[in-house]
Design an enzyme around this catalytic site. Structure first.
Site, short mmCIF file in Angstrom:
data_model
loop_
_atom_site.label_atom_id
_atom_site.label_comp_id
_atom_site.label_asym_id
_atom_site.label_seq_id
_atom_site.Cartn_x
_atom_site.Cartn_y
_atom_site.Cartn_z
N ASP A 312 0.80 -1.22 0.00
CA ASP A 312 0.00 0.00 0.00
C ASP A 312 0.84 1.27 0.00
O ASP A 312 0.38 2.31 -0.47
CB ASP A 312 -0.91 0.02 1.23
CG ASP A 312 -2.01 -1.03 1.17
OD1 ASP A 312 -2.10 -1.75 0.16
OD2 ASP A 312 -2.78 -1.14 2.14
N HIS A 444 -22.51 -29.81 -12.02
CA HIS A 444 -23.89 -29.42 -11.76
C HIS A 444 -24.43 -30.21 -10.56
O HIS A 444 -24.19 -31.41 -10.47
CB HIS A 444 -24.76 -29.72 -12.98
CG HIS A 444 -26.23 -29.46 -12.76
ND1 HIS A 444 -26.76 -28.19 -12.76
CD2 HIS A 444 -27.26 -30.32 -12.51
CE1 HIS A 444 -28.06 -28.28 -12.53
NE2 HIS A 444 -28.39 -29.56 -12.36
#
Length: 465
Positions: A312, A444
């Site tokens: 940062d 699925h």
């Protein structure tokens, strides 16, 4: 003056950039020290990402219990202990910090406690803290001091009436009402958390949508959900004339020139961050800065030879995972382990419910750049797993270059969005096309089928919409 200890690398800062850099250097067999004012982990682990996710998990679970009848289950007498919720989040941070301490020992990293000041290039002095007075001589120095919450001038943060995210993570008492200033990821997460337990929340954002950096449609889903849950969302609104009283905070909310006075028990500032450079450099060390952040080249080296920076402290995006990536790249480069890479595509995540996750560019940005693109979108309402799980809110959106099928951006809003975004991140890294994702068989029923269906929707081939 104390005698100095010689190191191959001294890292200043023990957050996701600093501790990762120190551990990586240790893996390479280097003699390394990591200087941190507190325990290892920095803001993210101790006062940010990790404890906040513990709070959000409590809020999510409590909300699910309150709506258990949607699943045919009756739960009576549900209650909570706010102090225990906060306590658990601190315990989680404690556990993770101990883990970093173990990794330091494993990789022979010296943990130095205090404030590290670069007195001259190649020399770090510990100016306060447990190890005050130590001098660390270093062949290379990596600055990873990160950022700290931005405050408003003339508004004292007392941890009760006025808070930043740091004080909010250790609240001793739940506020009955709060105004949260700033609807980015931090503001949105605290809004969700406090509202879940009954605090009256007003969420104020100067820009025209909550989560301003996110896709406009994803942000709209979050705002609609927040309002449904009772959060008062105020966009395109400024906060003025804040007055702190012994038992409340009064302020004006200003939109389109119209003022509305509002009073709450507390105010929480989530208005961004500023570079954490306090006591970092002696007057003899002059680093080139950009808006307060340390400027670095493609090797993460600053304007002074031998002094590097990552995370940062070198500017946005202010994300823990980006900081870790940069720090490891910097260490690899400075010790000859390949050419460092600068950050290009990265996931951004917000952990309120519904969750938001994105990578790459938004539709708005692509239009501004004049890029010819196609959109594939799949709603979770059409996902069997999502409906069965009572988590049908939101969608997956894929932005694809019209000519070559390159993935330019991806945006997910809904349950498990922050987990699913990794698939599109890997796809972009491998330069996969939407067609290849469309033709990859997904199990699925799963939430991740929506990723495949969104890719299929780019070509008008989605089966379930």
């Amino acid at each position: 003056m104390s005698s100095s200890t010689k190191y191959d690398l001294v890292v200043i800062g023990g957050g996701p950039a600093g501790y990762a850099a120190a551990i990586r250097a240790g893996q390479l067999g280097k003699k390394v020290a990591c200087v941190e004012q507190e325990r290892p982990g920095g803001t993210c682990l101790n006062w940010g990402c990790i404890p906040s996710k513990a709070l959000l998990k409590s809020a999510e679970f409590y909300n699910k219990l309150k709506h258990s009848e949607d699943l045919g289950i009756t739960v009576k007498g549900v209650d909570y202990d706010f102090s225990k919720i906060i306590g658990r989040s601190r315990d989680v941070a404690d556990t993770m910090a101990k883990g970093i301490g173990f990794l330091f020992k494993k990789n022979k990293v010296d943990h130095v406690i205090g404030t590290g000041t670069v007195s001259v290039p190649g020399m770090v002095e510990i100016t306060d803290g447990k190890d005050k007075g130590k001098i660390l001589a270093a062949e290379k120095i990596l600055i990873a001091t990160g950022c700290k919450p931005r405050r408003l001038p003339d508004l004292d943060v007392d941890g009760e009436r006025v808070m930043t995210s740091r004080q909010a993570l250790a609240m001793k008492k739940q506020p009955k009402s709060v105004v949260i200033v700033g609807a980015g990821a931090i503001g949105a997460e605290f809004a969700y958390f406090l509202n879940a337990f009954g605090t009256k929340v007003t969420l104020v954002e100067m820009l025209d949508q909550v989560l301003p950096v996110e896709d406009h449609e994803a942000a709209a889903v979050v705002e609609k959900s927040f309002k449904k849950d009772g959060i008062d969302c105020r966009t395109s609104t400024a906060v003025e004339n804040i007055k702190v009283n012994p038992k409340s905070v009064k302020m004006d909310l200003v939109k389109d020139g119209k003022k509305e006075s509002i009073t709450a028990e507390s105010i929480l500032l989530a208005i961004g961050v500023v570079a954490n450079t306090e006591n970092l450099l002696s007057p003899r060390v002059k680093l080139k800065l950009d808006r307060g952040y340390i400027s670095v080249d493609d090797n993460y080296e600053s304007s002074v030879k031998g002094i590097y920076a990552a995370g940062d402290i070198i500017g946005p995006p202010w994300l823990a995972h980006v900081a870790t990536y940069e720090a490891i790249q910097a260490v690899n480069g400075m010790f000859g382990e390949g050419k460092p890479q600068r950050v290009t595509d990265f996931p951004g995540c917000t952990y309120c419910l519904p969750q938001v996750a994105s990578i790459g560019k938004t539709e708005k940005k692509l239009k501004e750049e004049g890029v010819d693109f196609k959109v594939g979108k799949f709603p979770f309402q059409a996902s069997g797993k999502a409906v069965a799980s009572n988590q049908s809110e939101g969608f997956v959106k894929l932005l694809v270059d019209k000519k070559y099928g390159e993935i330019l951006g991806a945006h997910i809003v809904g349950a498990d969005a922050t987990e699913m975004i990794a698939e599109y991140g890997l796809g972009m890294k491998l330069e996969a096309t939407a067609e290849e994702i469309h033709n990859t068989i997904h199990a699925h029923p799963t939430m991740s089928e929506a990723m495949m269906e969104a890719a299929a929707a780019v070509f008008g081939e989605a089966i379930h919409i």
